[in-house]
Design an enzyme around this catalytic site. Structure first.
Site, PDB file in Angstrom:
ATOM      1  CE  LYS A  35      -4.398  -1.791   2.900  1.00 47.84           C
ATOM      2  NZ  LYS A  35      -5.273  -1.377   1.677  1.00 47.84           N
TER       3      LYS A  35
ATOM      4  NE  ARG B  94     -11.203  -9.277  -1.533  1.00 50.56           N
ATOM      5  CZ  ARG B  94     -11.891  -8.548  -2.419  1.00 50.56           C
ATOM      6  NH1 ARG B  94     -12.487  -9.453  -3.898  1.00 50.56           N
ATOM      7  NH2 ARG B  94     -11.341  -7.553  -2.274  1.00 50.56           N
TER       8      ARG B  94
HETATM    9  N1  BES Z   1      -8.279  -3.632   4.837  1.00 49.89           N
HETATM   10  C1  BES Z   1      -8.049  -3.070   3.392  1.00 49.89           C
HETATM   11  C2  BES Z   1      -9.283  -2.736   3.035  1.00 49.89           C
HETATM   12  C3  BES Z   1     -10.098  -0.794   3.687  1.00 49.89           C
HETATM   13  C4  BES Z   1      -9.047   0.215   3.679  1.00 49.89           C
HETATM   14  C5  BES Z   1     -11.117  -0.477   4.588  1.00 49.89           C
HETATM   15  C6  BES Z   1     -10.049   1.436   4.223  1.00 49.89           C
HETATM   16  C7  BES Z   1     -11.063   0.229   5.258  1.00 49.89           C
HETATM   17  C8  BES Z   1     -10.078   1.204   4.461  1.00 49.89           C
HETATM   18  C9  BES Z   1      -8.550  -5.040   2.586  1.00 49.89           C
HETATM   19  O1  BES Z   1      -7.660  -5.793   2.417  1.00 49.89           O
HETATM   20  C10 BES Z   1      -8.011  -3.856   0.910  1.00 49.89           C
HETATM   21  O2  BES Z   1      -6.345  -3.213   0.878  1.00 49.89           O
HETATM   22  N2  BES Z   1      -8.884  -3.689  -0.076  1.00 49.89           N
HETATM   23  C11 BES Z   1      -9.230  -3.995  -1.240  1.00 49.89           C
HETATM   24  C12 BES Z   1      -8.405  -4.244  -2.182  1.00 49.89           C
HETATM   25  C13 BES Z   1      -8.636  -4.325  -3.985  1.00 49.89           C
HETATM   26  C14 BES Z   1      -6.271  -4.680  -3.978  1.00 49.89           C
HETATM   27  C15 BES Z   1      -9.097  -5.709  -4.371  1.00 49.89           C
HETATM   28  C16 BES Z   1      -8.977  -1.655  -1.692  1.00 49.89           C
HETATM   29  O3  BES Z   1     -10.125  -2.182  -0.798  1.00 49.89           O
HETATM   30  O4  BES Z   1      -8.809  -1.297  -2.243  1.00 49.89           O
HETATM   31 MN    MN Z   2      -5.565  -5.270   2.333  1.00 53.75          MN
END
Ligand code: BES
Ligand code: MN
Ligand code: ZN
Length: 455
Positions: free
Chosen positions: A234, A308
Site C-alpha cells: 500500500k 477475503r
Molecule cells: N483492509 C483493506 C480495506 C480497507 C481500506 C478498509 C481502507 C477500510 C479502509 C483491504 O484489505 C484492502 O486492501 N482492500 C483492497 C482490495 C483491492 C486490492 C481489491 C481495496 O479495497 O482497495
Molecule cells: Mn488489504
C-alpha cells in the site's frame, strides 16, 4: 474502567433537565427572571449538543439544562461526560436506555499509553439493574474500541488470541487456537498463506459457548492485525490506519461479550482468522494459487485483497456445522467506504428477512447499516483461467460487491449476513469519539435479542 453508571452515591447529585428546541420559550417562562436572563446571556437555544448551567439560590451550579432535538440517539447525552465538570449527575426527564448509553460512550478515552487529564462525569441511574445493563453495553463497546485503537505492535495475532482466551475464560467458554504450520495440517491453507510472512505466526481463533440445544449462531471477524498490502504494498497514506484492519475481529469479540454477559439463549461460536499481512521472502505472491478449506482454489490477483482470503477459510469452517445464522464483520474494502462512507456499515445478506430486521434494529439503536446487493451477474469478475476463482477483480467497479460475492462462495446456502465496515470514527461526534468504533454491533445484538431472546 471507572464506573460511569451508578445506582447510589453519597456525593451530591446535580440534576439535568432536557429542553426540547421548540420548548425553549415555555421553559424560560417557568424560570425566575434572573435565571432566565442568565440562560439567555449564555446563548442557550436548546439546540442539540448545547447545555447551560443554572445557578442555585446561593449562586452555585444547581441545574444543568441540555438542548434536545427530540431524537432518540447516542447524541443527546453523548457530549456531556467529558464536558460537564467531574461529579455525579442524574437526568430529570424521560430518556431511553439508548440515550443513557450515549453518556458513557461519549466518555470513552483510550488510556493505554497516557492517562487522560480527567475522568468522565458519572451518571446516577434508577436501579442497579439499569446500571448493570448499561455497563454491559458500555463494556462491550469499550472492548471493541480498545482492541482497534491498540497499535499493531501490541495487537499482533498472538495478542488478539490472548484477548480472545481471556474473554472466553471470564465467561466459562471454550477457546482453541490453531497456530502457524498447524493451520496446514487442518487444511486452513488460505489463512496460512496470508499470514506466513509475518514474524508473529498466523492463527485461527475458535471460541464456543452456550447450551448445545440452543440454535447455533456463528460470528466471524477479519483479524488482519496490520495490512501492509503484502507484496502489492500500500502507499504510505493508505497504510497509516491499517492497525484497524482487525476491526472485524474486535466487533465479534465485543458482540460475543455482550451475548455471553446477557446470557442470550444461543449456542455461540466465534471464529477469527488472525494474521499480519506482512512482506518477507516467503510472502504469498500475485499469481499464486492458494487451496482453501472449502476446496475451491483461489488465484491471488492482488495480495492486498487479503481479508477475503483469510475470511474464506473461517467462513467455510463456520458453515460446516450448518448453523442457524452466520454473521461476519470485516474491514474488507475501500469500495464500501466510497459507497456509504465511514459512518454507515455496508450490509450484504442472502436473506431478505434477516437483512430487513437488522436494518430496523439498527435504526432503533442508532447503529446505521445499509444493504448493498449480492448481484450474482458480477460473479464473472471473479473468474480465473487457472483456478476456481480469483480473490480480486481486475477492475475496481463494485468492489465491495465482488468481495461479498467472493465470500458467498464459502457459506453454501446458509443464512448469512456480511458487514463491510470502517470500524473507525474519522471525526469525533457526541457519543462517538475519534478512533476505533463498534459498528453494526448494537444492530445485530438487537436483532438476536428479538429473535432468540424469548426462547
Ligand atoms: N483492509 C483493506 C480495506 C480497507 C481500506 C478498509 C481502507 C477500510 C479502509 C483491504 O484489505 C484492502 O486492501 N482492500 C483492497 C482490495 C483491492 C486490492 C481489491 C481495496 O479495497 O482497495
Ligand atoms: Mn488489504
Ligand atoms: Zn485488509
Amino acid at each position: 474502567m471507572t464506573d460511569v453508571y451508578i445506582s447510589s452515591t453519597p456525593d451530591p447529585v446535580t440534576p439535568i433537565t432536557l429542553v426540547r428546541t421548540g420548548d425553549l420559550s415555555t421553559w424560560l417562562e417557568s424560570l425566575d427572571p434572573a435565571a432566565a436572563s442568565w440562560v439567555r446571556s449564555n446563548r442557550f437555544e436548546a439546540e442539540k449538543n448545547q447545555f447551560v448551567w443554572l445557578p442555585d439560590g446561593s449562586g452555585n451550579p444547581g441545574l444543568v439544562a441540555v438542548g434536545w432535538d427530540g431524537e432518540d440517539n447516542l447524541e443527546t447525552l453523548g457530549g456531556l461526560a467529558l464536558s460537564l465538570p467531574q461529579g455525579v449527575y442524574r437526568i430529570d426527564a424521560e430518556v431511553s436506555q439508548l440515550q443513557l448509553l450515549g453518556w458513557a460512550l461519549g466518555g470513552y478515552q483510550f488510556e493505554r499509553y497516557k492517562t487522560a487529564p480527567r475522568d468522565p462525569a458519572k451518571l446516577l441511574v434508577a436501579s442497579e439493574e439499569d446500571a448493570a445493563a448499561l455497563a454491559s453495553f458500555e463494556s462491550a463497546i469499550t472492548l471493541v474500541r480498545d482492541l482497534i485503537n491498540t497499535p499493531a505492535a501490541d495487537m499482533l495475532p498472538g495478542h488478539l488470541a490472548a484477548e480472545a482466551e481471556q474473554l472466553a475464560e471470564s465467561f466459562g467458554a471454550e477457546c482453541t487456537v490453531v497456530v502457524g504450520d498447524e493451520l496446514l495440517d487442518r487444511n486452513l491453507c488460505a489463512i496460512h498463506a496470508v499470514g506466513r510472512a509475518a514474524t508473529d505466526a498466523p492463527r485461527l481463533i475458535d471460541i464456543r459457548w452456550g447450551d448445545p440445544d440452543h440454535p447455533q449462531v456463528v460470528l466471524v471477524g477479519k483479524g488482519v492485525c496490520f495490512d501492509s498490502g503484502g507484496l502489492d504494498i500500500k502507499p504510505a497514506s493508505n497504510m497509516r490506519t491499517m492497525k484497524k484492519d482487525m476491526g472485524g475481529a474486535a466487533q465479534v469479540l465485543g458482540l460475543a461479550q455482550l451475548i455471553m454477559a446477557e446470557q442470550l439463549p444461543v449456542r455461540l461460536r466465534v471464529l477469527i482468522p488472525a494474521v499480519e499481512n506482512a512482506i518477507a521472502g516467503n510472502a504469498y505472491r500475485p499469481g499464486d494459487v492458494v487451496p482453501t478449506y472449502q476446496g475451491l482454489t483461489v488465484e491471488i490477483g492482488n495480495t492486498d485483497a487479503e481479508g477475503r482470503v483469510v475470511m474464506c477459510d473461517a467462513l467455510a469452517l463456520a458453515a460446516e456445522e450448518k448453523p442457524d445464522l452466520i454473521v461476519d464483520y470485516a474491514t474488507l474494502t475501500g469500495s464500501a467506504r466510497s459507497a456509504v462512507g465511514a459512518e454507515i456499515a455496508a450490509m450484504f445478506s442472502n436473506s431478505n428477512d434477516v437483512a430487513e430486521a437488522i436494518f430496523r434494529s439498527g435504526e432503533q439503536l442508532d447503529d446505521p447499516v445499509w444493504r448493498l446487493p449480492l448481484h450474482q451477474p458480477y460473479n464473472y469478475k471473479l473468474e480465473s483461467k487457472v483456478a476456481d476463482t480469483v480473490n480480486s477483480a481486475s477492475t475496481p467497479f463494485g468492489g465491495a460487491i465482488t468481495a461479498a460475492l467472493f465470500l458467498q462462495k464459502f457459506v453454501a446456502d446458509l443464512p448469512w449476513v456480511h458487514f463491510d465496515i470502517m470500524a473507525f470514527n474519522t471525526r469525533a461526534r457526541p457519543g462517538r469519539p475519534e478512533g476505533g468504533e463498534a459498528m453494526a454491533v448494537r444492530a445485530v445484538y438487537g436483532y438476536l435479542q428479538a429473535r432468540y431472546g424469548q426462547l
